[in-house]
Write an enzyme that holds these catalytic residues in place. Sequence first.
Site, PDB file in Angstrom:
ATOM      1  N   SER A 121      13.635  15.261  23.178  1.00 14.38           N
ATOM      2  CA  SER A 121      12.440  14.929  23.948  1.00 14.38           C
ATOM      3  C   SER A 121      11.069  15.441  23.420  1.00 14.38           C
ATOM      4  O   SER A 121      10.901  14.293  22.766  1.00 14.38           O
ATOM      5  CB  SER A 121      12.620  15.495  24.773  1.00 14.38           C
ATOM      6  N   GLU A 159      19.224   9.788  30.597  1.00 15.62           N
ATOM      7  CA  GLU A 159      18.510  10.128  30.930  1.00 15.62           C
ATOM      8  C   GLU A 159      16.766  10.378  32.093  1.00 15.62           C
ATOM      9  O   GLU A 159      16.101  11.607  32.262  1.00 15.62           O
ATOM     10  CB  GLU A 159      17.380   9.640  30.080  1.00 15.62           C
ATOM     11  N   HIS A 177      19.344  14.147  30.611  1.00 19.06           N
ATOM     12  CA  HIS A 177      18.406  14.252  29.179  1.00 19.06           C
ATOM     13  C   HIS A 177      19.002  15.698  28.781  1.00 19.06           C
ATOM     14  O   HIS A 177      18.433  16.658  28.963  1.00 19.06           O
ATOM     15  CB  HIS A 177      17.243  14.065  29.820  1.00 19.06           C
TER      16      HIS A 177
END
Length: 580
Positions: free
Chosen positions: A213, A353, A475
């Site tokens: 991330s 995601e 995610h």
Amino acid sequence: MTSQLLLFVWLQAAMIVHTSCQSFPTVSTPSGPIKGVVVPTLGKDIVQFRNIPYAKPPVGNLRFEKPLPVEPWTKMLDGTMFGPSCMQDKNIFPDMWENVENDAISEDCLQLNVYVPNTASIEAKTPVMVWIHGGGMFMGNSSSYDASFFAMKDVIVVTINYRLGIFGFMSTEDSALPGNYGLWDMIEALRWVNKNIASFGGDPKSVTIFGESAGGFAVSYLAMIPRTEGLFQRIIPQSGPAVAFMGIAPNPARVVKATGKFVECIASKDEEDIDNSVLVNCLKQKSAEELLRAQSDPGTQFFGSFSLSPVIWPAIDGELLVRSPLDSLNDPKSEESIYFRSLDMLAGTTDNEASLIPLFFQGLQEPMEFNMTDGIPTSVLCNVLAPTIAKEMFNDETVVSDLLCKEYSADNLEQQARNISILYGDAMFVSPTVQLLDFHAKGKVSPNTFQYTFTQAVNFPLLVPLFPWMEGAGHGTEIVYMFGPTGVNEMDVSLSTDEGKAFTDVLVTYWTNFAKTGTPNGDGVVPWQAFSSKGRDYMELKYQPEPGQNLYKRRMEFLLEDIPKILKNKVKTELKIDRK
């Protein structure tokens, strides 16, 4: 030879002492002596050296300044306990702090932790992996990531803290406050590793930086900054393509002004005429707690319109980032592009995601009259998401918005929610990751380029809620398998089943193989074909990994080829009309 003499010889050679019976081994480094702690892990001893300062505390006049190297120490540094996290709002995800050994936050936070396998030695020159944590550049810490799984595969792992939020990424867009101090922190940490890691048995010429991330974005930024050359040789950006449209903060100076007003450094009547140097000096005088309250106030973060681009984020500073990463890599002759392609890269994303969507859309439920548990209506797609992506990704408001609305519309509410998720994930993470891989592989046979998609879903929420219509691995799902056995790997019992542990072994083997050799391939794992712009080979990471080609081919063509062509033709048509 007596154990005392062995200890003396090893310390003189700046080697770590590896013995299960000695709870507090020591190491002598160019920075100074450090005492660590032996942590027995699944039948092996991992030696951890914690809370090691790599820079001077960025407090007082050093706030909003580049980090200064830490001065060497002579007294034994106690590296047996984790240090505080960098300044952040602990109320955003309070659950994240429940099992943190040290839940303190402080501006004096520029420390790192070193995880050393008991097989490490100076003669072996063990490969090194440096982990950069995620958290949107405004939260997170190094101590939440137990790197023992990696160290058990005979690599040394370093986890680092860096300044977050307005302390690390606020910018006036001029010399008064250029910004990117969090990135400067990472570079200083890597310099410390380069100088000191040999004392732990690590090889400073075999360093891989990896992160997920915001940490993945940081990794890909650092790989486009030529001044980092020699500090690492390989990169693993996980869900972090810096070429994404949100790669550079839009108009960051407004955040500084809003912060200045909140903490009374700016009077409303002086807003337009404020001298930025005076403003920054005033901000340096405020307490860290005052600035943190300002950061947590919606008025310093929200400027009247829905946006997918973070406002506190890396900025064009003229030194680290002289232009956007996308512009840099679009020029294959640029210094940034040449450097980026000289590194080995393994990059990828998860297949959901958009598990992050609740963070963006929860505030829309009441005014737009929908419940996210049931799904997300087409009105959110066509009136909010599509126009925003059209503007922020393609710099176009009408043509692209209509195309996106048409392409991703669905009659069924649940399917509409999934389509919105696909658009969000593809625009924010997947398509720019494919771009990043294309840039890396273009016009060369080596260094190595590898792509993955992570699809092994979990049945528990990762900070944000799960909804019935969601599909795939959210995610950040890969990190709960990779880091442990303490911390995030303890979030659910499924992670420690035989199947879960076997999958962890596969993932960590792929990653550490890459760190050692530049390729994830090796004995006992499914062969992984290198990525090329022609076939776009990738590995689907799940309990039974499976190779594939051209991930989401139609979807990638639509965003990366079809829409740009339509816009190009639109510009040509407009030029013809203007000439007439």
